[in-house]
Scaffold this active site. Structure first.
Site, PDB file in Angstrom:
ATOM      1  N   SER A 222       0.853  -1.187   0.000  1.00 34.82           N
ATOM      2  CA  SER A 222       0.000   0.000   0.000  1.00 34.82           C
ATOM      3  C   SER A 222       0.884   1.231   0.000  1.00 34.82           C
ATOM      4  CB  SER A 222      -0.897   0.006   1.239  1.00 34.82           C
ATOM      5  OG  SER A 222      -1.567   1.247   1.360  1.00 34.82           O
TER       6      SER A 222
ATOM      7  N   TYR B 226      -2.103  -0.506  10.487  1.00 33.99           N
ATOM      8  CA  TYR B 226      -2.120  -0.910   9.078  1.00 33.99           C
ATOM      9  C   TYR B 226      -0.835  -0.429   8.396  1.00 33.99           C
ATOM     10  CZ  TYR B 226      -3.909  -1.610   4.324  1.00 33.99           C
ATOM     11  OH  TYR B 226      -4.092  -2.027   3.017  1.00 33.99           O
TER      12      TYR B 226
END
Length: 265
Positions: free
Chosen positions: A130, A143
């Site tokens: 990501s 995350y």
């Protein structure tokens, strides 16, 4: 001869798009899901069971894969989930689960398949990371930590596997329209001191989602990496990402000010 590709988390989100795109292009796709029985009848590719939080499930994966194919050419690590929430509010156990699934689960799957790749002295390992694994944002500390960890791990692994003709690449998507927020986990106990910031983050996130791009772009980027003999390690995809990364490396203070400016609107 069609290449055999294993994709984790292939029943929804990026994984489903990637699996469908590769299947359309003629690749033999084997996808994984926690609950394959819910999705298998609707999909054009084979779907098998895999739980990243289960040692037994991961350890038995190679045997189950090789009942379907004799050789595996490419592993695409995609499975994972999102813990969203203010860092201090997030219970350590929830944060630990984020790392156990996104980081350790991915590493265990990779390690389970590495003996096969080393033996055949070829292969490709592609991991969907990501942009948050490169530039962290508020409300996603755990995350971001999991994605930063994957970035560092696979950056080192690519050197170790080079002598075995095994390529290692990361896909780094920006904001795209997927179900990741709908399927996220969040802390239930809120700290009042963060209420103002929380409201700003919610507005910032909603704006980001509204402007998010078509996730088909991510599947197209993965396809390009699959088709490239020796792909580069970092493959960023999404609007404005090159500017974002340059700001991180050369003017991080400017990036920080821009994020805070957005939050303080």
């Amino acid at each position: 001869m069609s290449k055999n590709i294993l994709i984790t988390g292939a029943s929804s989100g990026f994984g489903l798009l990637i699996a469908n795109e590769l299947h359309r292009k003629g690749y033999n796709v084997i996808g994984t899901s926690r609950n394959p029985e819910k999705y298998a009848s609707k999909l054009p590719f084979k779907l098998i069971s895999l739980d990243l939080d289960s040692e037994e499930s991961i350890n038995s994966l190679p045997n189950r894969v090789f009942t379907e194919v004799n050789k595996l050419d490419i592993l695409i690590n995609n499975a994972g989930f999102l813990v969203s929430g203010i860092a201090e509010e997030t219970p350590i156990e929830l944060g630990r689960k984020q790392l156990e699934t996104n980081f350790w689960g991915t590493i265990k799957v990779t390690n389970a398949m590495l003996p096969h790749f080393r033996k055949q002295k070829s292969g490709k390992i592609i991991t969907v990371g990501s942009i948050i694994g490169l530039v962290a944002f508020p409300n996603a500390a755990y995350y971001a930590a999991s994605k930063h960890a994957l970035e560092g791990y696979f950056k080192a692994l690519r050197y170790e596997l080079d002598g075995f003709n095994i390529n290692v690449a990361m896909i780094e998507p920006a904001a795209f329209k997927t179900s990741i927020l709908d399927n996220s986990s969040s802390p239930t106990n809120k700290i009042e001191d963060y209420n103002s910031l929380r409201n700003k983050i919610e507005k910032f996130t909603n704006d980001l989602v509204d402007k998010a791009e078509d996730p088909a772009m991510v599947a197209e980027k993965v396809l390009k990496v699959v088709q490239t003999a020796k792909p580069k390690f970092r493959n960023i995809v999404g609007k404005g990402t090159s500017v974002l990364i340059n700001l991180q490396h050369f003017a991080y203070g400017v990036l920080e000010k821009n994020v805070l400016k957005q939050l303080n609107k």
